[in-house]
Write a protein that holds these residues in place. Structure first.
Motif: not given
Length: 222
Positions: A170-180, A184-190
Motif C-alpha cells: 500500500s505504501d508503494a502505491h501511496y508514494n506513486l500517487g504523490v509522485i503522480a 501533474e498526473n491527477l488521474s494516475d494519482a487517484l
C-alpha cells in the motif's frame, strides 16, 4: 544437529527460554568462543533486553575483536536505542571487517535516514538492494530515500519495482500517487491512492490524498 543451530531453530519457533538454556550450555562448555555470546546476544535483542544484549556482544568482541557479527549485533542495540552515531560506528566496523550482507548495509543506511541525512543513506541502501534485490522492504526504503533526496524519477522506478515484487504494498502505491501529483498526473494519482486504500482501508495519508484529488478534479469539471 549443532547446538547453536538447534537453539536458533527454537528461536524461530519463539521458544526463547529453551533456546536460552541451550545457549547457556554452549557458553559454559566453550567460554572462549565468541559465537555463543553472539547468539545469546541476538536472542536478548530479539526479546528487547537491550542492556544484557549489549553486554553479550561486548563480551564476544572482547574475545575476538574481528567478530563482525558481534559489531553488527551491537549496532542493532544502539539502533533500537536511537543512538545512531554509535550504531553507525558498529555497523561500519562490521563492514570493514568483512561482513557483506544486505542487512548491515540496510541498517547503516537507515541510521542516516532517521537522522535525515538522506543523501548519506543512499549508497548504503543501494548496496543493500544489490545484495538482496528481492526484499521489497529494503527496496521500498531505498525508494523513499531517493524521493527524500529529490531523485523523483528514480524513486518512481524503484516504487514500481517494489510493486513487481509485492503488488499489495500500500505504501508503494501511496508514494506513486504523490509522485503522480508532482508530475501533474491527477488521474494516475487517484488510481494509486484508491489502490492503497483497497489494500489498507485505514491508510490515512492515501485517504487524504484521494479526497484532495477528487476535490481538484471536481473543481476542474465545474
Amino acid at each position: 544437529m549443532d547446538r547453536n543451530q538447534e537453539a536458533i531453530n527454537l528461536m524461530k519457533e519463539q521458544k526463547y527460554e529453551e533456546a536460552a538454556e541451550i545457549f547457556n550450555k554452549v557458553i559454559d562448555e566453550n567460554p572462549k568462543d565468541p559465537l555463543g555470546y553472539i547468539n545469546f546476544g541476538n536472542l536478548l535483542l530479539h526479546v528487547n533486553d537491550l542492556e544484557r544484549a549489549q553486554r553479550f556482544f561486548e563480551k564476544a568482541i572482547e574475545l575476538d575483536e574481528h567478530a563482525a557479527t558481534a559489531y553488527y549485533g551491537l549496532g542493532n542495540v544502539y539502533y533500537e536505542e536511537s543512538v545512531y552515531p554509535k550504531a553507525q560506528e558498529n555497523f561500519q566496523k562490521a563492514i570493514d571487517i568483512g561482513l557483506v550482507e544486505a542487512d548491515v548495509y540496510f541498517m547503516l543506511g537507515m541510521t542516516f535516514y532517521h537522522e535525515e541525512h538522506f543523501k548519506l543513506a543512499l549508497p548504503y541502501l543501494l548496496r543493500a538492494t544489490e545484495l538482496d534485490p528481492d526484499d521489497e522492504e529494503v527496496l521500498f526504503q531505498y525508494g523513499l530515500t531517493l524521493a527524500q533526496s529529490d531523485h523523483i524519477k528514480d524513486a518512481k522506478t524503484v516504487f514500481e519495482n517494489v510493486l513487481k515484487l509485492e503488488d499489495q504494498h500500500s505504501d508503494a502505491h501511496y508514494n506513486l500517487g504523490v509522485i503522480a501529483i508532482y508530475d501533474e498526473n491527477l488521474s494516475d494519482a487517484l488510481v494509486h491512492f484508491e489502490k492503497a486504500l483497497e489494500i489498507q482501508p485505514e491508510h490515512t495519508l492515501a485517504a487524504n490524498g484521494k479526497s484532495q484529488i477528487e476535490e481538484l478534479l471536481n473543481n476542474t469539471d465545474m
